[in-house]
Motif scaffolding. Structure first.
Motif, PDB file in Angstrom:
ATOM      1  N   ALA A 138      -1.625 -41.794  16.441  1.00  0.00           N
ATOM      2  CA  ALA A 138      -0.716 -41.482  15.328  1.00  0.00           C
ATOM      3  C   ALA A 138      -1.452 -40.653  14.267  1.00  0.00           C
ATOM      4  O   ALA A 138      -0.890 -39.705  13.695  1.00  0.00           O
ATOM      5  CB  ALA A 138      -0.182 -42.775  14.713  1.00  0.00           C
ATOM      6  N   PHE A 139      -2.713 -41.002  14.021  1.00  0.00           N
ATOM      7  CA  PHE A 139      -3.523 -40.258  13.058  1.00  0.00           C
ATOM      8  C   PHE A 139      -3.659 -38.798  13.514  1.00  0.00           C
ATOM      9  O   PHE A 139      -3.474 -37.864  12.724  1.00  0.00           O
ATOM     10  CB  PHE A 139      -4.908 -40.917  12.957  1.00  0.00           C
ATOM     11  CG  PHE A 139      -5.784 -40.353  11.872  1.00  0.00           C
ATOM     12  CD1 PHE A 139      -5.885 -40.987  10.641  1.00  0.00           C
ATOM     13  CD2 PHE A 139      -6.526 -39.187  12.076  1.00  0.00           C
ATOM     14  CE1 PHE A 139      -6.702 -40.481   9.635  1.00  0.00           C
ATOM     15  CE2 PHE A 139      -7.335 -38.677  11.080  1.00  0.00           C
ATOM     16  CZ  PHE A 139      -7.420 -39.320   9.856  1.00  0.00           C
ATOM     17  N   LEU A 140      -3.951 -38.621  14.804  1.00  0.00           N
ATOM     18  CA  LEU A 140      -4.127 -37.258  15.329  1.00  0.00           C
ATOM     19  C   LEU A 140      -2.836 -36.450  15.223  1.00  0.00           C
ATOM     20  O   LEU A 140      -2.868 -35.264  14.882  1.00  0.00           O
ATOM     21  CB  LEU A 140      -4.591 -37.302  16.791  1.00  0.00           C
ATOM     22  CG  LEU A 140      -5.943 -37.968  17.053  1.00  0.00           C
ATOM     23  CD1 LEU A 140      -6.251 -37.995  18.541  1.00  0.00           C
ATOM     24  CD2 LEU A 140      -7.062 -37.242  16.310  1.00  0.00           C
ATOM     25  N   ARG A 141      -1.711 -37.131  15.502  1.00  0.00           N
ATOM     26  CA  ARG A 141      -0.411 -36.443  15.387  1.00  0.00           C
ATOM     27  C   ARG A 141      -0.198 -35.958  13.941  1.00  0.00           C
ATOM     28  O   ARG A 141       0.267 -34.844  13.705  1.00  0.00           O
ATOM     29  CB  ARG A 141       0.746 -37.384  15.750  1.00  0.00           C
ATOM     30  CG  ARG A 141       0.921 -37.745  17.214  1.00  0.00           C
ATOM     31  CD  ARG A 141       1.524 -36.632  18.034  1.00  0.00           C
ATOM     32  NE  ARG A 141       0.564 -35.558  18.297  1.00  0.00           N
ATOM     33  CZ  ARG A 141      -0.446 -35.667  19.150  1.00  0.00           C
ATOM     34  NH1 ARG A 141      -0.630 -36.769  19.848  1.00  0.00           N
ATOM     35  NH2 ARG A 141      -1.281 -34.662  19.330  1.00  0.00           N
ATOM     36  N   GLU A 144      -2.267 -32.994  13.051  1.00  0.00           N
ATOM     37  CA  GLU A 144      -1.675 -31.797  13.645  1.00  0.00           C
ATOM     38  C   GLU A 144      -0.480 -31.315  12.804  1.00  0.00           C
ATOM     39  O   GLU A 144      -0.363 -30.122  12.500  1.00  0.00           O
ATOM     40  CB  GLU A 144      -1.219 -32.120  15.076  1.00  0.00           C
ATOM     41  CG  GLU A 144      -0.890 -30.897  15.899  1.00  0.00           C
ATOM     42  CD  GLU A 144      -0.669 -31.254  17.365  1.00  0.00           C
ATOM     43  OE1 GLU A 144      -0.283 -32.417  17.649  1.00  0.00           O
ATOM     44  OE2 GLU A 144      -0.879 -30.375  18.210  1.00  0.00           O
ATOM     45  N   GLN A 145       0.368 -32.265  12.411  1.00  0.00           N
ATOM     46  CA  GLN A 145       1.544 -31.890  11.598  1.00  0.00           C
ATOM     47  C   GLN A 145       1.112 -31.289  10.260  1.00  0.00           C
ATOM     48  O   GLN A 145       1.648 -30.268   9.822  1.00  0.00           O
ATOM     49  CB  GLN A 145       2.421 -33.120  11.344  1.00  0.00           C
ATOM     50  CG  GLN A 145       3.232 -33.554  12.547  1.00  0.00           C
ATOM     51  CD  GLN A 145       3.760 -34.985  12.396  1.00  0.00           C
ATOM     52  OE1 GLN A 145       3.687 -35.557  11.305  1.00  0.00           O
ATOM     53  NE2 GLN A 145       4.262 -35.545  13.477  1.00  0.00           N
ATOM     54  N   ARG A 146       0.137 -31.938   9.617  1.00  0.00           N
ATOM     55  CA  ARG A 146      -0.322 -31.448   8.307  1.00  0.00           C
ATOM     56  C   ARG A 146      -0.961 -30.058   8.451  1.00  0.00           C
ATOM     57  O   ARG A 146      -0.825 -29.208   7.591  1.00  0.00           O
ATOM     58  CB  ARG A 146      -1.333 -32.409   7.677  1.00  0.00           C
ATOM     59  CG  ARG A 146      -0.827 -33.817   7.438  1.00  0.00           C
ATOM     60  CD  ARG A 146       0.221 -33.931   6.381  1.00  0.00           C
ATOM     61  NE  ARG A 146      -0.191 -33.408   5.091  1.00  0.00           N
ATOM     62  CZ  ARG A 146       0.622 -33.305   4.046  1.00  0.00           C
ATOM     63  NH1 ARG A 146       1.900 -33.667   4.155  1.00  0.00           N
ATOM     64  NH2 ARG A 146       0.194 -32.823   2.904  1.00  0.00           N
ATOM     65  N   ALA A 147      -1.683 -29.861   9.565  1.00  0.00           N
ATOM     66  CA  ALA A 147      -2.332 -28.558   9.783  1.00  0.00           C
ATOM     67  C   ALA A 147      -1.279 -27.460   9.947  1.00  0.00           C
ATOM     68  O   ALA A 147      -1.458 -26.344   9.466  1.00  0.00           O
ATOM     69  CB  ALA A 147      -3.234 -28.626  11.009  1.00  0.00           C
TER      70      ALA A 147
END
Lengths: 153, 181
Positions: A138-141, A144-147
């Motif tokens: 979830a952290f990685l997702r 990715e979204q924030r990036a």
């Protein structure tokens, strides 16, 4: 030969018996991804559940003292090590880490979360297979979204 | 930065303090220890697992840090790292064994195994070394680069001292040159 930041974080996760560790290739350029990770004050509250604020003194120093503010205004002082592709944060209770390396035209990104008190180690061992991986992904997702929201994305 | 066993007692004390802190779950100390020990682990892995050095280094470091909490004497850190690393490097090297016999003229070209620095091997030596069987490479690293006696090398490799002796004899005869000129 020196180990790359993601390998380094993987070794630390093994050494700490980290309850949360996940790594994945993100299909975004390294600069775009690391811009999120390195913006601790701006982005960490979006990435970590229950973190209200992360106060980091300004400046380019690779060693900083930060303060995490929880939902009930509880405070926890963190020592922070920040370098390109590398972030390690530690309080008396918690260890957090992020690492990134270029992988083709994408980025391999890793996240670590661990508790420090030895009394919590058995809990951590249980937590890892049950919730740690899910939380890590979830952290990685979210990274990715924030990036993708960043200018130039 | 320490890159392996040496005579500097201050470095040994610093390392022992880092080990104790890391054993207590101090991630910053663990990271510093990792930075300190990686060149030494790499130096051991490169001649033993020349085709898979990165894998051997990573797996050795994982094994070291997973087991760190169980290390009773922080002062014995580097000796213990050496034991763990050599075993891991041999294991990794055996996974992808591609051994091509060393040609006599290649051996004849070798002037000596060490470079001027005394801690790294030249590319040419590494190339020849990489074609020796892995158990010979491990014995050469422990006896000639690490300076262990036969009994200690045997303990690290989990074999009889006589086995170390015969492997060393065979490895040296393959090289026909002295490792420590």
């Amino acid at each position: 030969m020196s180990t790359d930041p993601v390998t380094r974080l993987r070794v630390l996760a093994a050494g700490l018996g980290a309850g949360l560790y996940a790594e994945e290739r993100l299909a975004l350029p390294y600069e775009q991804v690391w811009a999120v990770a390195a913006d601790l004050a701006g982005e960490l509250p979006h990435l970590v559940p229950l973190l209200r604020e992360f106060r980091v003194p300004p400046g380019d120093s690779d060693r900083k003292e930060a303060v995490a503010v929880g939902p009930l205004r509880t405070r926890d002082a963190f020592e922070v090590r920040l370098a390109p592709g590398w972030c390690l944060m530690q309080s008396g209770l918690i260890v957090g880490g992020m690492a990134a390396v270029r992988e083709g035209d994408g980025t391999r990104f890793a996240v670590l979360g661990a508790t420090r008190p030895s009394a919590l180690r058995p809990v951590q061992r249980l937590y890892a297979p049950l919730l740690g991986r899910r939380r890590g992904r979830a952290f990685l997702r979210t990274v990715e979204q924030r990036a993708r929201l960043r200018p130039g994305a | 930065m320490a890159d392996g066993p040496g005579g500097d007692s201050t470095l040994w004390e610093t390392t022992a303090a880092l080990v104790r802190a890391a054993q207590q779950g101090d991630a910053l100390a663990m990271d510093e220890l990792l930075t300190q020990v990686t060149p030494y682990v790499t130096r051991l892995c490169r001649p033993i697992a020349p085709s898979d050095t990165a894998d051997a280094v990573q797996e050795s470091l994982m094994a070291v840090f997973k087991a760190l909490r169980g290390l009773r004497d922080p002062g014995a850190f580097y000796g213990w790292v050496r034991t763990v690393t050599v075993r891991e490097a041999v294991r990794v090297a055996r996974r992808t064994v591609v051994e091509r016999p060393v040609e006599p003229d290649e051996l004849a070209r070798l002037g000596g195994l060490r470079t001027d620095g005394g801690t790294e091997l030249s590319a040419e030596v590494r190339d020849v070394l990489s074609r020796l069987p892995v158990q010979y490479r491990a014995v050469l690293v422990l006896r000639e680069l690490e300076g262990l006696d036969e009994r200690s090398a045997a303990q690290v490799l989990g074999v009889a001292p006589g086995t170390v002796k015969s492997r060393l004899h065979r490895a040296r005869s393959l090289f026909r040159t002295s490792w420590s000129q």
